[in-house]
Design a protein around this motif. Structure first.
Motif, mmCIF file in Angstrom:
data_model
loop_
_atom_site.group_PDB
_atom_site.id
_atom_site.type_symbol
_atom_site.label_atom_id
_atom_site.label_comp_id
_atom_site.label_asym_id
_atom_site.label_seq_id
_atom_site.Cartn_x
_atom_site.Cartn_y
_atom_site.Cartn_z
ATOM 1 N N LEU A 491 0.832 -1.208 0.000
ATOM 2 C CA LEU A 491 0.000 0.000 0.000
ATOM 3 C C LEU A 491 0.864 1.254 0.000
ATOM 4 N N ALA A 492 1.948 1.233 0.780
ATOM 5 C CA ALA A 492 2.850 2.387 0.825
ATOM 6 C C ALA A 492 3.537 2.594 -0.521
ATOM 7 N N LEU A 493 3.938 1.500 -1.157
ATOM 8 C CA LEU A 493 4.593 1.602 -2.457
ATOM 9 C C LEU A 493 3.634 2.161 -3.505
ATOM 10 N N ARG A 494 2.398 1.673 -3.494
ATOM 11 C CA ARG A 494 1.405 2.180 -4.446
ATOM 12 C C ARG A 494 1.182 3.678 -4.252
ATOM 13 N N HIS A 495 1.091 4.098 -3.024
ATOM 14 C CA HIS A 495 0.888 5.512 -2.729
ATOM 15 C C HIS A 495 2.077 6.338 -3.209
ATOM 16 N N GLN A 496 3.278 5.821 -2.985
ATOM 17 C CA GLN A 496 4.478 6.559 -3.388
ATOM 18 C C GLN A 496 4.559 6.698 -4.900
ATOM 19 N N ILE A 497 4.228 5.650 -5.633
ATOM 20 C CA ILE A 497 4.327 5.728 -7.088
ATOM 21 C C ILE A 497 3.258 6.660 -7.656
ATOM 22 N N GLN A 498 2.088 6.685 -7.041
ATOM 23 C CA GLN A 498 1.087 7.664 -7.469
ATOM 24 C C GLN A 498 1.631 9.079 -7.312
ATOM 25 N N LYS A 499 2.274 9.341 -6.191
ATOM 26 C CA LYS A 499 2.857 10.665 -5.971
ATOM 27 C C LYS A 499 3.967 10.951 -6.975
ATOM 28 N N PRO A 652 23.620 18.901 -9.419
ATOM 29 C CA PRO A 652 24.497 19.826 -10.148
ATOM 30 C C PRO A 652 24.711 21.113 -9.366
ATOM 31 N N VAL A 653 25.909 21.673 -9.514
ATOM 32 C CA VAL A 653 26.242 22.925 -8.839
ATOM 33 C C VAL A 653 25.541 24.075 -9.548
ATOM 34 N N ILE A 654 25.023 25.020 -8.782
ATOM 35 C CA ILE A 654 24.408 26.213 -9.362
ATOM 36 C C ILE A 654 25.217 27.433 -8.957
ATOM 37 N N ALA A 655 25.119 28.480 -9.771
ATOM 38 C CA ALA A 655 25.961 29.665 -9.593
ATOM 39 C C ALA A 655 25.673 30.388 -8.292
ATOM 40 N N VAL A 656 24.390 30.444 -7.916
ATOM 41 C CA VAL A 656 24.003 31.195 -6.720
ATOM 42 C C VAL A 656 23.289 30.265 -5.747
ATOM 43 N N GLY A 657 23.790 30.197 -4.517
ATOM 44 C CA GLY A 657 23.111 29.446 -3.471
ATOM 45 C C GLY A 657 23.256 27.942 -3.605
ATOM 46 N N VAL A 658 22.373 27.230 -2.914
ATOM 47 C CA VAL A 658 22.366 25.774 -2.910
ATOM 48 C C VAL A 658 20.940 25.295 -3.143
ATOM 49 N N TRP A 659 20.819 23.996 -3.355
ATOM 50 C CA TRP A 659 19.495 23.420 -3.576
ATOM 51 C C TRP A 659 18.752 23.217 -2.255
ATOM 52 N N LYS A 660 17.490 23.494 -2.307
ATOM 53 C CA LYS A 660 16.616 23.259 -1.162
ATOM 54 C C LYS A 660 15.520 22.298 -1.605
ATOM 55 N N LEU A 661 15.405 21.171 -0.907
ATOM 56 C CA LEU A 661 14.384 20.184 -1.254
ATOM 57 C C LEU A 661 13.001 20.764 -0.965
ATOM 58 N N THR A 662 12.169 20.805 -1.991
ATOM 59 C CA THR A 662 10.824 21.364 -1.864
ATOM 60 C C THR A 662 9.802 20.284 -1.545
ATOM 61 N N LEU A 663 9.852 19.195 -2.288
ATOM 62 C CA LEU A 663 8.937 18.088 -2.028
ATOM 63 C C LEU A 663 9.474 16.831 -2.681
ATOM 64 N N SER A 664 8.979 15.713 -2.223
ATOM 65 C CA SER A 664 9.375 14.430 -2.791
ATOM 66 C C SER A 664 8.270 13.424 -2.536
ATOM 67 N N SER A 665 8.335 12.314 -3.254
ATOM 68 C CA SER A 665 7.333 11.267 -3.063
ATOM 69 C C SER A 665 7.767 10.260 -2.007
ATOM 70 N N ALA A 666 9.014 10.413 -1.518
ATOM 71 C CA ALA A 666 9.550 9.504 -0.501
ATOM 72 C C ALA A 666 10.233 10.323 0.585
ATOM 73 N N PRO A 667 10.365 9.796 1.788
ATOM 74 C CA PRO A 667 11.065 10.537 2.849
ATOM 75 C C PRO A 667 12.488 10.864 2.444
ATOM 76 N N PRO A 668 12.940 12.109 2.653
ATOM 77 C CA PRO A 668 14.276 12.515 2.204
ATOM 78 C C PRO A 668 15.376 12.147 3.192
ATOM 79 N N THR A 669 16.562 11.862 2.614
ATOM 80 C CA THR A 669 17.798 11.764 3.392
ATOM 81 C C THR A 669 18.847 12.509 2.594
ATOM 82 N N GLU A 670 19.476 13.529 3.164
ATOM 83 C CA GLU A 670 20.343 14.414 2.398
ATOM 84 C C GLU A 670 21.688 14.585 3.102
#
Length: 699
Positions: A491-499, A652-670
């Motif tokens: 059920l969790a996998l199905r929900h994640q793939i829908q997302k 990828p590196v960007i010229a200004v600042g860093v990346w901020k995770l906005t959303l994901s379909s799975a719990p993040p680990t960074e």
């Protein structure tokens, strides 16, 4: 006492005047046409008035005194020669093709058939089983229209009955009706998702095919038109067609457009062995396509007949109907079912067809939203990318590619990149852009999004065709168990793939479309052809969390519940916000190289630009792309990982600042490594990053 005299041949249909009503009808091969008037019950025929013939096959009569609400029909006498396609039979009461309302219901009986058996004229009068055309005095629509640009559009494909039939947050009398869709609580739900445009399955009056009614089923979807002007009466609370106008007006007041799914490719009259209800009895060989001089119907629709748009009066009927729904009913556009047929001549599809030219020059219709379903079942019927500007098209290649990618099929990466980019190879050839692609993963036809990850086989036995109907290849997968399960991991996998699929849809260039119920994980129990199921298979079952939220009329951003439906709703809402924040999604042209403002870049898992080897690696199931707005110094990074194993990816590196995770379909680990941000991606997951400290103002 009624009096009658020669009337005006235009406009067609019934026209209300101070002294009475003008009736006009097109029946070029008829020898005589009668106007039949009925009492207010619709049961008794109180007068038959012979109409006057005009040049060009038009007939008219003016009757006074007569007022709005008068009930009528036509009878056309002439040659009966089925072998030549001539089906005149004065025993058949015919619905006015231009009537704006009718009284009574259609009932199947042998009396509707022009011949019984085929070749033998049927003398039975069908009036008792026919609805009666009704004279109306409806006024043109008044009110401001939202005029949402395509670049900001989020389409919500919806069935009028199924959307609110089980809605506890909509008052019971309005459930399953037009007015249910425009109730403030349902509008609050649409607004909470960011929906700008509601696309309604057929609202033209339709009937169920006889083969369905004999099995106790009905045509639920509505692709079986009886009238091109009358709103489907079952969707009205009190039978007043002005309720449709009221629905549109309320949706407009909250900034939501209304698009109708229209069926101008065939009618409910079927083939030669079908009933004679309207067009057949007036001008059979003109309104329908025939094989040469034979009386054999061309069946490019799979429904028995095909409307002949090459005929000037058939074209006029369609154009007049479309204009009526815009000017009188207030709609903002149309999705054309089997649209290839409307641009098909006897030699095949033509992007220069008179219908397309007429639409382009029409002062009303050229300004509304036009969406084509660009295929039919006839020869050369698949025409995705073949329609001219300003038409938009349902992109089934987008649907199939996204499904294959998230199913884990090998070798889909380069194809997915094309679809995410807006399908340039389909639309750019005739000066069209990514916004001409209507992207979708599911629609009314096929599995729901929840069923797509729950069933590998269709389960259509309820349709009464021994599971033979419906597509057999749905590009679906069940995550390990077919159908319903209590297994929490599945059920969790199905929900994640829908997302993950929803993130893909909303982060692609083009116009996104959601099928109603996607946001609450609606299941049709594995039925992928639920056209005849007027029951819980199709009726959306609204979770308590959504009901409570809508009952409180909360359409703005705010707290959502933690259940599956709430998380899907919240995800869609957030994704639509992102689409509105980034001007690159609004850009009308394809981006192949860095232009003055926008850029799209593709990376491999090591943050290096994709090489030819990377693109052709059939085992590579991770797509990484960055969308950049140089003027605003905005960057958006999307990562789609369909692999069955976790994988580490360098951002990828960007010229200004860093990346901020906005959303994901799975719990993040960074984690951070030497200036690079490295993300550990879960299997079957999607990720969206925004460059930190960017300007998020709308363009």
């Amino acid at each position: 006492m009624l009096t009658s005299h020669r009337g005006q041949p235009s406009p067609l249909g019934s026209s209300l005047h101070d002294q009475g009503v003008n009736f006009a009808v097109y029946a070029p091969g008829a020898k005589e046409v009668q106007l039949c008037l009925f009492d207010q019950s619709g049961h008794s025929e109180i007068a038959k008035i012979t109409m006057y013939r005009h040049e060009g096959g038009l007939w008219s009569v003016f009757v006074s005194p007569l007022r709005a609400g008068a009930l009528y029909g036509f009878r056309a006498a002439g040659r009966y020669a089925p072998e030549k396609g001539l089906l005149f039979n004065h025993h058949k009461l015919l619905l006015d093709p231009y009537c704006k309302d009718f009284h009574g219901e259609f009932t199947w009986s042998e009396r509707h058939f022009c011949h019984l058996p085929v070749g033998t004229l049927n003398p039975s009068d069908n009036a008792v089983d026919m609805p009666k055309s009704c004279v109306t005095d409806i006024e043109p629509y008044e009110g401001a229209r939202p005029d949402i640009p395509w670049s900001k559009t989020l389409v919500y494909e919806c069935h009028v009955r199924g959307a609110t039939k089980q809605c506890e947050f909509v008052p019971k009398p309005l459930r399953g009706k037009f007015l249910g869709l425009s109730h403030s609580n349902f509008i609050a739900h649409l607004a909470s998702l960011g929906v700008t445009t509601i696309e309604l399955l057929p609202c033209h009056a339709f009937i169920s095919e006889q083969f369905l009614t004999t099995k106790g089923l009905k045509n639920y979807w509505g692709y079986n038109s009886l009238s091109f002007f009358v709103p489907h009466k079952e969707f009205l609370v009190d039978g007043n067609i002005s309720e449709f106008q009221q629905m549109v007006r309320e949706l407009h007041r909250t900034g939501i457009e209304v698009i109708l799914d229209v069926v101008y490719n065939h009618t409910a009259e079927g083939g030669l062995d079908g009933p004679t209800l309207s067009l057949k009895g007036l001008n059979n060989t003109g309104y329908y396509r025939m094989v040469g001089e034979q009386a054999q119907y061309i069946n490019d629709t799979g429904c028995g007949n095909t409307l002949n748009i090459d005929d000037p009066y058939t074209l006029k009927l369609v154009m007049d109907s479309l204009r009526y729904w815009v000017e009188f009913m207030g709609v903002d556009g149309f999705r054309f079912d089997l649209a290839t047929i409307l641009a098909r001549t006897e030699h095949g599809f033509s992007s220069q067809h008179s219908f397309l030219q007429a639409m382009a020059q029409d002062p009303v219709l050229s300004k509304v939203k036009l969406i084509a379903e660009p295929w039919d079942v006839g020869p050369g019927g698949y025409q995705l990318g073949g329609f001219p500007s300003p038409w938009r098209e349902w992109n089934d290649k987008y649907r199939d590619t996204v499904r294959r990618f998230w199913r884990g099929d090998a070798g889909t990466l380069s194809e997915l990149a094309k679809r995410v980019h807006g399908s340039h190879e389909l639309f750019e050839h005739n000066q069209r852009g990514p916004l001409n692609s209507v992207n979708f993963i599911t629609s009314h036809d096929g599995f729901t999004l929840a069923d797509w990850v729950s069933y590998e086989q269709k389960h259509n036995f309820a349709n009464g065709e021994d599971n033979r109907d419906g597509h057999s290849e749905n590009l679906s997968f069940n995550c390990g168990v077919e159908g319903q399960t209590d297994h929490q991991h599945i059920l969790a996998l199905r929900h994640q793939i829908q997302k993950s699929a929803l993130i893909t849809l909303m982060m692609s260039k083009g116009v996104p479309m959601l099928a109603a119920g996607t946001e609450i994980a609606h299941s049709q129990q594995g039925n992928n052809n639920a056209y005849c199921q007027d029951n819980q298979i199709n009726w959306l079952s609204w979770p308590q969390s959504i009901s409570e939220r809508c009952s409180q009329n909360r359409s703005a951003k705010g707290s959502w519940g933690s259940d599956e439906a709430s998380t899907l709703c919240a995800l869609i809402a957030r994704l639509q916000e992102i689409r509105c924040q980034y001007a690159i999604f609004h850009h009308p042209f394809f981006i192949h190289t860095q232009d003055e403002r926008f850029n799209i870049s593709w990376f491999n898992k090591d943050a290096r630009p994709m090489s030819e080897d990377d693109w052709h690696d059939s085992h590579n199931k991770t797509l990484i792309y960055m969308l950049t707005d140089t003027l605003r110094k905005q960057s958006l990074l999307v990562i789609l990982h369909a692999g069955s194993d976790d994988v580490a990816v360098k951002l990828p590196v960007i010229a200004v600042g860093v990346w901020k995770l906005t959303l994901s379909s799975a719990p993040p680990t960074e984690t951070i490594e030497q200036g690079h941000q490295t993300q550990s991606l879960s299997a079957h997951s999607a990720w969206v990053y925004q460059s930190h400290n960017e300007d998020l103002k709308n363009d």
